[in-house]
Structure formats: C-alpha cells, structure tokens
Design an enzyme around this catalytic site. Structure first.
Site, mmCIF file in Angstrom:
data_model
loop_
_atom_site.group_PDB
_atom_site.id
_atom_site.type_symbol
_atom_site.label_atom_id
_atom_site.label_comp_id
_atom_site.label_asym_id
_atom_site.label_seq_id
_atom_site.Cartn_x
_atom_site.Cartn_y
_atom_site.Cartn_z
ATOM 1 N N GLU A 179 0.847 -1.195 0.000
ATOM 2 C CA GLU A 179 0.000 0.000 0.000
ATOM 3 C C GLU A 179 0.885 1.248 0.000
ATOM 4 O OE1 GLU A 179 -3.379 2.059 2.905
ATOM 5 O OE2 GLU A 179 -1.945 0.635 3.737
ATOM 6 N N HIS A 180 1.811 1.308 0.957
ATOM 7 C CA HIS A 180 2.780 2.401 1.045
ATOM 8 C C HIS A 180 4.176 1.820 0.831
ATOM 9 C CE1 HIS A 180 -0.473 3.537 3.971
ATOM 10 N NE2 HIS A 180 -0.452 4.630 3.240
#
Length: 429
Positions: free
Chosen positions: A327-328
């Site tokens: 996601e990050h």
C-alpha cells in the site's frame, strides 16, 4: 519481545515464510458473510427502520434523524480547536492542487481513421457515497481524500456516511471537513448498514452510483456484496508499509516510520528490506527503543506478528517489494528515483528520508485511500479517474461505412448474427 517478527536474508526465506509475509491479512469474508448479508437485506427491505435498529445495536445510540443539520455543523466549529480547522483548510488546498493536476491530464479524444471519426468524451459519475470510518478514531483526513477527487471530477452529488459518536452526534472534525469541502449531505450512520443505505437508498439516504472509502472487514465485505448494485473503489484491508533502506538510511527514521504504520491497527503489516545486515540490526534496536516510548504500545506489539526485517542486495529488495505490492512504499536509498523506475506495484511511493508516509496520509496532496493486500498489483489508489467514465463515439459516412462493411458483414455472419450484417448491407444499397 521479538516473537513473531521475521529477521532474515531474503534468499534464505523458506517458501512458507515468504508466503506468510506476502499473503498478509487475506480477509476471510466467508466467516462474516451471513451477518453482513442479513444486515444488507434488512436495510434494503426496511430502510431507515433497519438503520435505527443496527445503530442502536452496534453504536449504542438511538438516532431519529441521521442527516447532520446546519446547527450541528455550527456546534462542531465551536467545539474544535481553530488549529485543527486551519490544518483541514491547508490540507484541502494541497489535495485539491494535486487532483486538479490529475484532471488536467484527462482529455476528450477526437481522431480520424480511414474516414471514420472516432472519439471519447469524459463524464463524471453523478452520485457518490463516501464512507468515513469511526470507532477507534475518527478521520477528517479521509473526508478530504474521498470527497475532493469527486469534487474535482465534477460529481453532482457527494454524500458522507460516518458512525455517530457515543452521544449520538457526528464527530466534530469529520463534520467540519465535510462542510469545508462542501458535500451534499453528511449522515450519522456507519458499518454495514451505511453501505446498504448508500447502495439501495432509504427514506433518508439517497442511493448512489459509487461507494468509496476504507473500513473494517465488515464494511469491506459489504462493499464486496453490493458491487454490481453500485460501483466501488476497491477492497481495502489493514494498513501496510514496505521500506527499502540501503546503508545510507537513517535507522531512527526507519524505526519511526515502522511505528507510525504499526500503531494504526494490530493487523497492520510492516516490512523493512535493507541492503545491510548492520543496518538491519540497528533498525531492529531502534524499533524496540521506540516501542517502549509509544502510546499505542499494545497495538504495535501485536502488529509485530505481521512484520519482518529482510536483508538482501538492492535488486533483491526491489524484487521482493514488487512481489509484496505494498500500500505504502518508502524508498530510503542513495538514489530513490532510480529505485522508483524499477517499481511495478505500489499504492503510493515516498522518496527519500524527508518523505514519511504520514505526509501522504494528511497533507502532501496525494491520496491516502490506497489498495492493500496485494491489490496494488492491479488497482490504483483513489484518484479523479475513480469518479469518471469515458464514453466512446464514432461517426461514419456512406464511403467510410463501405470501406469496413465487408469486415462487419463477414464477422457478423460468422457469429450467426445475420441481423447485424443486414443492418450494414441495406445501408449500402
């Protein structure tokens, strides 16, 4: 204390260890599906009556009117520190700036090919439902992240649903954020029942065309089940970060960014890949120093079970990141842009030691509603295109129709669709 956290060279991971790390937090929708389906069915059939029942059952409050009033919004402004209001305003400006630049890249198309005029026009989805979580905490930042791209895209109606507080009101900062953006309405309802209300419509809450925003596994399952009745953004799970750190990385910064992600949720996933065994040990020690000082220590310790520090050369770190599809993704290396060029799958990327994930969570301008659980392999984060449709068109004259008639007639008849063929043939007589 280190129980559950894998610290190992990438090339020495067993297949089971690698799969455990990569296949993190795969949601078990089946276990909760009967509960979710029952709530959705009740909301579809009973409307506001069902919303009142489930709000009392799950949130512990009785609410007669779910729509937030102007008076409630005014009260919210009076109860929140002006610094928070100012921060929301400033974050809004940055988020608007980036998403407007995204919009500038999306254009109508009109071209000619062999006498045929071909094109596409871009149109906004009309009605948007934005789910803003509550429960452990409230998230005015998610109001900005879900509503601003829809505003920039030109959506006509934008609605927010968010769980009520224990006194039956809307969270003040959430209400203020919605007011600052200028949404159509805010409703004090959360959980599966909110998703059902947006998908089917009730006496109070209008049916929308698309539902966006993060939520717990019940909300995510509800979004999965109403897909088709409405569009959705994607299925998001617990927060996650992968950090690529070489020998130049600041171990304290890496540890702080690890903690920042782990404090979100006991199911958060945090993976650090580093090119240096010495750096791995330094980072590990810094992480446990920071845990001792952390306010959300118990949550962070639980999240360690979904965490790992992995060691390999830079190419191995990049390859692992692409398998993980975080996601990050933080890139804390000597030349982060060079690494970015090799990244295939990530929700949002943070380059260099002064670009921690929290800046994207709140104020840099990019969106924080991002795909998790490997969905970054096939999904983008929330952006203006989430709220847009591209309608194609074509225009032919008799001559250009004649040029492709044999293709159409031959293929139509091969498929047994003789009416299709005749619709072209007759026009050329």
């Amino acid at each position: 204390m280190v129980t559950g956290m894998i610290i190992k060279k990438i090339k020495e991971l067993t297949k089971e260890e690698e799969e455990k790390i990569i296949n993190r937090n795969k949601a078990n929708f089946e276990e909760i599906l009967p509960t979710v389906m029952e709530i959705l069915k009740d909301v579809k059939e009973k409307g506001d009556e069902a919303l009142k029942y489930y709000t009392k059952k799950f949130d512990g409050v009785e609410i007669e009117d779910f729509k937030v009033t102007d008076e409630e919004i005014e009260e919210a402004y009076n109860s929140v520190d002006y610094k928070v209001v100012e921060a929301i305003e400033r974050a809004k400006e940055n988020i608007y700036f980036f998403h407007k630049k995204q919009m500038e890249q999306i254009k109508d198309l009109n071209v000619e090919n062999n006498g045929i005029i071909l094109g596409q026009v871009v149109r906004a989805i009309e009605k948007v439902g934005c789910y803003v979580p509550g429960g452990r905490a409230f998230y005015p930042s998610t109001v900005l992240m879900t509503t601003i791209p829809a505003k920039v895209a030109g959506c006509e109606e934008i609605y927010i649903t968010s769980p009520p507080t224990k006194d039956g009101k809307g969270n003040p900062a959430t209400l203020i954020a919605g007011d600052i953006v200028g949404v159509s309405a805010i409703y004090k309802v959360g959980g599966v029942q909110a998703i059902g209300a947006l998908a089917y419509g009730t006496e109070t809450i209008p049916k929308v065309d698309i539902i966006v925003g993060p939520g717990n596994i019940y909300v995510t399952t509800a979004k999965k089940m109403v897909y088709g009745e409405v569009a959705i953004d994607f299925l998001a799970g617990p927060s996650e970060v992968l950090i690529i750190a070489d020998e130049t990385a600041n171990a304290e910064f890496v540890a702080l960014d690890f903690i920042a992600q782990a404090e979100h949720d006991p199911n958060a996933s945090c993976v650090i890949t580093t090119t240096s065994e010495k750096k791995a040990e330094e980072i590990k020690n810094k992480i446990f120093e920071e845990i001792e000082k952390a306010e959300r220590k118990e949550i962070i310790l639980k999240a360690l079970e979904n965490s790992a520090i992995l060691i390999g050369d830079l190419e191995e770190c990049i390859e692992f990141s692409n398998k993980y599809a975080p996601e990050h993704l933080e890139i804390l290396t000597k030349n982060p842009e060079e690494v970015l060029n090799k990244i295939k799958h990530a929700g949002s990327v943070f380059l260099g030691e002064y670009s921690p994930v929290p800046v994207g969570d709140y104020a840099s301008g990019t969106n924080h509603v991002l795909p998790t659980s490997q969905f970054a392999r096939m999904s983008s984060g929330l952006n203006v295109e989430t709220f847009l449709k591209k309608i194609t068109y074509q225009k032919l004259d008799k001559e250009s129709l004649k040029n492709i008639a044999d293709i159409v007639i031959t293929l139509a008849e091969a498929e047994g669709l003789f009416g299709h063929a005749e619709a072209v043939r007759r026009r050329l007589k």
